[in-house]
Design a protein around this motif. Structure first.
Motif: not given
Length: 180
Positions: A115-142
């Motif tokens: 369990x974490x307490x987080x702060x100073x967070x914002x919402x960003x966006x990624x296109x699918x190619x960036x998503x594939x690079x940072x999170x992997x192919x398995x996530x992109x399939x979702x």
């Protein structure tokens, strides 16, 4: 005869601090990016967060890390969850550095289901190619079949461990993207 399960046990929760907020946050800020969605936490208040009304009153401060995907240029890419949904996230280099200095351990070391307490967070966006690079192919399939040209994710600038117990989820928590 089937076992009797008391009503109090049938609705068990992982943590009293986790509440559903991820879906509502995304619906509120569906067309915006880089907007602050979680306020900064004063480090003095972070040392005793349960005594701070300001921290405790904002349910967006509390998450659990569910999985780490990659470390890239000192940023850590992971998924975090509230009580109902998961969302992809990035712990910034500043966040990682401060966390590791304060705790004298890696942010990726034995912190899954913590369990974490987080702060100073914002919402960003990624296109699918960036998503594939940072999170992997398995996530992109979702995201196959979802009509989303970009994927929102949480950019976290502050992280504090609230509870070291690594209680596993009672049930699988789905990613929020199919519900927005």
């Amino acid at each position: 005869m089937p076992p009797f399960i008391p009503k109090s046990r049938s609705n068990a929760v992982e943590s009293v601090y986790l509440h559903g907020w991820v879906r509502d946050m995304l619906l509120e800020s569906k067309t915006s990016q880089n907007i602050a969605v979680i306020p900064r936490v004063d480090p003095d208040e972070a040392s005793i967060p349960l005594l701070s009304r300001r921290i405790y009153a904002n349910r967006r401060h509390f998450v659990k890390i569910t999985k780490f995907f990659q470390v890239h240029n000192y940023s850590v890419y992971a998924s975090v969850k509230d009580s109902q949904h998961q969302i992809l996230s990035q712990f910034t280099p500043k966040c990682v550095s401060e966390f590791e200095s304060r705790n004298r351990s890696r942010i990726t070391s034995d912190t899954v289901n913590t369990l974490f307490m987080i702060g100073d967070a914002k919402l960003g966006i990624m296109v699918v190619d960036e998503l594939r690079h940072y999170f992997g192919e398995k996530i992109v399939s979702l995201f196959n079949g979802l009509d989303m040209p970009y994927i929102p994710y949480l950019i976290i600038n502050q992280a504090f461990i609230l509870d070291y117990d690594q209680v596993e989820a009672f049930k699988m928590t789905p990613f929020v993207y199919q519900y927005i």
